[in-house]
Scaffold this motif. Structure first.
Motif: not given
Length: 359
Positions: A70-76
């Motif tokens: 995302g713009e300022s996040y990720i999913l792991i």
């Protein structure tokens, strides 16, 4: 007669005014003392709670895959959220990463930081790795880089905390030095080499009012030890002539560098630097009492009337030398006066007033 009456009035009113000021000062001192006692009690309670809650905790380093950016996040691994606003890595979908995390009291996974980006991998690879570590309490010293709303960012890494999640006695701003009580990933192989990348959570902070701290040695094995049950150190921390003992009250400066993850400075007398050089040298000439100068000269102490010691002191720096002194006292020595005047004439002098005319 009128002047006599007015003088009596003036005397009594002045007396009352002085009594009023004295009473006000006493009240202010009492209020200040109570405030300091409350703060100390507050800090002790917080530290006790932190130690009780974190004593048996574990954390881990685990590999995973970035499945969404995302713009300022990720999913792991498709479900674990991580805020990348303070992350220094460039992350993309399918990147295999190594991260530091722990399970909170609700058994929810909390990802603290990304430790490594191993590049593009395949989600179906069955090679997820995990290494577990104990968690200890430790004090970290840092400088506030900035504050955005309730988030405080610390210089020199990706360490940050939210003011709503920690205990503190003030709202820090950029440039403030903080002493932070933290939950730390314990590394048995490098017990005293603690840095900000091992911080799991900041639990409490307070202003660092002095760079010289005091504490009690609570453990000492001959090589490594602990101060106040929360600051780890080794034998390189102390000057060569000091041998720590359990229960000893000590003052320490070098541990501040440990807490900031900085290399240890060499601290010693001028004679210890004979034949050595350092990029930056800080010199303190100690004396600020004129009555002791003659004693120093007689017993060859200090810096006045000691040209050899002066020569060694001012020729050790490769880039910069900073001199801390009482210029009015040190300038009684003709050679030191030339050193000080050189700083004055080149706009390198800061501090108390010093006459421009050479002595």
């Amino acid at each position: 007669m009128w002047s006599y009456i007015t003088s009596i009035f003036g005397y009594f009113f002045k007396l009352q005014e002085d009594e009023g000021r004295e009473k006000l000062l006493i009240e202010e001192l009492i209020d200040l003392k109570l405030e300091l006692e409350r703060e100390e009690f507050h800090n002790q309670n917080i530290e006790n709670k932190v130690q009780e809650s974190s004593q048996q905790s574990e954390c881990f380093q685990r590999t995973g895959f970035v499945t969404h950016c995302g713009e300022s996040y990720i999913l792991i691994d498709g479900s674990f959220y991580f805020d990348t606003s303070a992350c220094s890595f460039n992350l993309n979908v399918n990147d295999k990463i190594l991260y530091l995390g722990y399970n909170n009291s609700n058994e929810e996974l909390v990802i603290v930081r990304i430790l490594q980006n191993e590049g593009i991998g395949w989600e179906n690879e069955d090679d997820s790795e995990e290494q577990r570590f104990d968690v200890i309490n430790h004090i970290i010293v840092g400088i506030v880089d900035c504050r955005e709303d309730r988030n405080v960012f610390i210089q020199g890494g990706d360490l940050k905390f939210n003011l709503d999640d920690v205990q503190g006695t003030f709202i820090p701003i950029a440039g403030d030095w903080l002493e932070m009580q933290c939950s730390i990933q314990k590394n048995d192989e490098k017990l005293t080499d603690i840095n900000m990348t091992q911080v799991l959570q900041v639990t409490h902070f307070r202003p660092l009012r002095t760079k010289i701290k005091s504490g009690t040695v609570t453990e000492w094995s001959g090589k490594v030890g602990i101060i106040d049950n929360q600051i780890y150190f080794d034998s390189s921390t102390f000057i060569e002539t000091f041998i720590p003992q359990v229960g000893a009250k000590i003052k320490y400066l070098r541990l501040i560098f440990n807490a900031m993850g900085l290399p240890q400075p060499k601290i010693g007398t001028v004679e210890e630097f004979q034949g050595q050089e350092r990029p930056i040298i800080l010199i303190t000439t100690v004396r600020s009492t004129e009555s002791l100068i003659q004693q120093d000269i007689k017993y060859t102490l200090g810096f006045v009337n000691s040209p050899k010691r002066l020569n060694v002191a001012i020729t050790r720096a490769q880039i910069s030398m900073i001199l801390f002194c009482n210029p009015h006292l040190l300038s009684t020595d003709s050679l030191w006066n030339e050193v000080i005047m050189n700083a004055v004439n080149n706009n390198r002098y800061m501090g108390c007033y010093f006459p421009i005319e050479e002595k």
